[in-house]
Design an enzyme around this catalytic site. Structure first.
Site, mmCIF file in Angstrom:
data_model
loop_
_atom_site.group_PDB
_atom_site.id
_atom_site.type_symbol
_atom_site.label_atom_id
_atom_site.label_comp_id
_atom_site.label_asym_id
_atom_site.label_seq_id
_atom_site.Cartn_x
_atom_site.Cartn_y
_atom_site.Cartn_z
ATOM 1 N N LYS A 137 0.845 -1.188 0.000
ATOM 2 C CA LYS A 137 0.000 0.000 0.000
ATOM 3 C C LYS A 137 0.884 1.244 0.000
ATOM 4 O O LYS A 137 1.984 1.224 0.572
ATOM 5 C CB LYS A 137 -0.880 -0.043 1.254
ATOM 6 C CG LYS A 137 -1.916 1.056 1.399
ATOM 7 C CD LYS A 137 -2.672 0.851 2.717
ATOM 8 C CE LYS A 137 -3.817 1.827 2.894
ATOM 9 N NZ LYS A 137 -4.530 1.585 4.185
ATOM 10 N N LEU A 195 -6.917 8.266 3.794
ATOM 11 C CA LEU A 195 -7.014 6.873 4.260
ATOM 12 C C LEU A 195 -8.342 6.570 4.951
ATOM 13 O O LEU A 195 -8.725 5.403 5.068
ATOM 14 C CB LEU A 195 -5.885 6.516 5.234
ATOM 15 C CG LEU A 195 -4.449 6.738 4.778
ATOM 16 C CD1 LEU A 195 -3.483 6.332 5.888
ATOM 17 C CD2 LEU A 195 -4.144 5.987 3.508
ATOM 18 N N SER A 221 -9.267 1.328 3.184
ATOM 19 C CA SER A 221 -8.390 2.175 2.395
ATOM 20 C C SER A 221 -7.316 1.408 1.626
ATOM 21 O O SER A 221 -6.670 1.986 0.748
ATOM 22 C CB SER A 221 -7.709 3.206 3.311
ATOM 23 O OG SER A 221 -6.888 2.594 4.293
ATOM 24 N N SER A 245 -9.505 -1.187 7.156
ATOM 25 C CA SER A 245 -8.867 -0.917 5.867
ATOM 26 C C SER A 245 -8.163 -2.086 5.198
ATOM 27 O O SER A 245 -7.812 -1.981 4.024
ATOM 28 C CB SER A 245 -7.889 0.246 6.002
ATOM 29 O OG SER A 245 -8.577 1.436 6.293
#
Length: 571
Positions: A137, A195, A221, A245
């Site tokens: 990420k 985020l 996210s 996330s």
């Protein structure tokens, strides 16, 4: 108040996006006609993306990560041919799905060549992950590359700082650990601005949709991670989770993930939003195309004793015995085997927002299969999760949006429309209120622990884990994610959670009850948003939740439950 310098931030975003695309080898680029065809395609996975790959590339990317590492160790594949296969797949995936922020394929290929030379000269591998491509990420710093985290003002900087001693000179600790283990890093995946959003959209590259069904969101996210993996551009990657996330993208894309207790994996030198909010901090999580892939990299990172360099971490090694002891409670097909069966709670609804038909059916599939396999199922009725959501959300907004607006001012970019009200600039929360909420959160954790302990009163056996929705819907229609309490409550508790795929939405059977009476306005909005035709084919996953520091146990529970589903033919 300042004026947005549209021409400046938009030009910077466009230049950055074009530069990223320019890093894709010409022979891997798709024509405008092919891109238009992809834009009209509902499902980009499987046969659609595979048409752009060669037979040998498909043979590599379809392997499980554990099998791939084994073949690399035996010399059946070179690190370079594996890296080229995943770089090409990721390149195609990005062009049809818009899921990468950073591409450093040349760096990855050079690394693969170094690993191959070492293997040739020494006849052995470099570390437990020798030659395994791992995606990241876009919060993780990798030397030589940007980390924008979706902020235009971070382009060409170190988190907005232009100090040449920092820019492109820092590795996040987990990146250093992965490199020492022999992994190959090759790309960084898309995420939402701030985020703090359950979809993936920002001013840098726009929106990332769900490759299974482009009518829907890939989640957030860590949404780009989920999208890349379901397209097989990666087998395993690292994300973060502060409110769901890594779990949301896993469930929405039909893959697996783990959200560990936050002091298990190193967060040192990882970029973050509101980094000073440490009462309920973000945690490093892992997404993978199998639970085996997650176990492989999780145990490998812990073998490096990361707590020696990240003082926040608990010094807990990988506990293979805990995983094995839990697995021993089931037969190879997942059924109870005469040892203590699993005892799982089922949390059907938080009584605030009722899950839509595909999620209800997914929960029933799991419960029915687990029962038939001889394990125990009990109703789960914990302390009201509304309390956890209220407290958790208050901490995410405690600074009044000042950190977010500080980063936006670097370029003049605005908040994306979906976040303009939630994170408009406000006065920060007072210290007294902050402390009062801290106490209330502590008391909620205590009440939840007391409830969990009470589950042993009937039969002397504590609940091992809880089956829960990840969200009240499958991969959501963009703009219609109204309720995040199913994941946020687990962040407040800091529990261990694994997501497994269960089934897919089916318009012929997932029919909404026309007589359903909504519980409140939010429930009404969620129910009205359900469209069986649009959701058809969307992945349905569930989260399995255990207590703090039970990562090895919950991975084992996940393996058992997923095996039960496979045995029952539920997939």
């Amino acid at each position: 108040m300042f004026l947005f310098r549209d021409e400046t931030w938009k030009a910077k975003a466009e230049a950055k996006t074009n530069a990223t695309l320019g890093k894709i080898a010409p022979e891997w680029r798709l024509s405008s006609k092919e891109l238009e065809k992809a834009a009209q395609q509902r499902d980009l996975t499987g046969p659609f993306i595979e048409q752009y790959l060669e037979e040998e590339e498909l043979r590599i990317i379809k392997l499980d990560a554990t099998t791939l590492v084994s073949k690399l160790r035996k010399g059946e594949f070179t690190a370079k041919e594996v890296t080229l296969a995943f770089c090409k797949t990721a390149a195609v995936a990005h062009q049809i799905n818009n899921n990468l922020h950073e591409i450093f394929f040349e760096q990855a290929i050079q690394r693969a060549e170094e690993l191959d030379r070492y293997y040739h000269e020494h006849g052995t591998t470099v570390g437990l992950l020798h030659g395994l491509p791992v995606s990241l990420k876009d919060q993780f710093h990798v030397k030589g590359n940007d980390t924008t985290m979706g902020y235009i003002g971070w382009i060409g900087t170190y988190e907005g700082n232009k100090d040449p001693d920092l820019v492109h000179k820092i590795n996040s600790q987990v990146v250093s650990e992965l490199l020492e283990l022999g992994a190959i890093l090759y790309c960084k995946t898309s995420l939402p601005q701030t985020l703090l959003f359950g979809e993936t959209v920002n001013n840098l590259i726009g929106r990332t949709l769900n490759p299974n069904n482009q009518n829907l969101s890939c989640g957030g996210s860590s949404g780009g991670e989920g999208a890349l993996q379901v397209l097989r551009g990666s087998l395993v990657g690292f994300g973060t989770d502060i409110g769901g996330s890594v779990r949301i993208p896993a469930a929405f894309n039909g893959i697996f993930s783990i959200r560990p207790t936050h002091t298990r994996l190193p967060y040192r030198n990882v970029a973050n939003v509101i980094p000073g909010e440490t009462t309920y901090p973000s945690t490093i999580g892992i997404l993978g195309t199998s639970l085996g892939a997650i176990e492989l990299v999780f145990s490998a990172v812990l073998s490096r004793q990361p707590w020696l360099n990240d003082p926040v971490l608990a010094p807990i090694s990988w506990r293979q015995s805990l995983l094995d002891e839990t697995l021993a409670r089931a037969a190879p097909d997942g059924s109870a085997n005469g040892n203590t069966p699993l005892k799982l709670g089922i949390y059907w609804t938080d009584n605030v927002v009722t899950p839509q038909p595909p999620i209800q059916r997914g929960l029933r599939i799991v419960v029915d299969a687990v029962r038939k396999a001889g394990h125990k199922i009990v109703e789960w009725q914990p302390p009201d999760q509304r309390t956890a959501k209220r407290i958790h959300l208050a901490f995410l907004k405690a600074d009044g949006g000042h950190d977010i607006h500080k980063q936006l001012r670097l370029s003049g970019e605005p908040l994306i429309p979906q976040l303009r009200e939630t994170f408009r600039l406000r006065d920060p929360m007072s210290l007294i209120t902050y402390q009062e909420l801290t106490v209330e959160g502590r008391d909620y954790e205590g009440a939840y622990a007391d409830y969990w302990n009470s589950t042993a009163e009937s039969d002397g056996q504590l609940v091992d884990a809880v089956i829960m929705p990840v969200a009240p819907h499958a991969a959501v229609i963009p703009g219609k994610y109204y309720h995040t309490a199913y994941t946020e409550s687990i962040n407040l508790l800091d529990y261990s959670a694994v997501v497994i795929p269960v089934t897919k939405a089916d318009k012929s059977i997932d029919i909404a009850d026309p007589n359903y009476t909504p519980l409140n306005d939010v429930d009404a909005k969620n129910w009205a948003a359900y469209d069986a035709d649009i959701y058809d084919g969307a992945p349905v996953g569930v989260q399995l939740v255990a207590r703090k520091y039970d990562e090895e146990k919950i991975l084992a529970v996940g393996r058992i439950v997923y095996q039960i589903l496979k045995t029952a033919g539920a997939r």
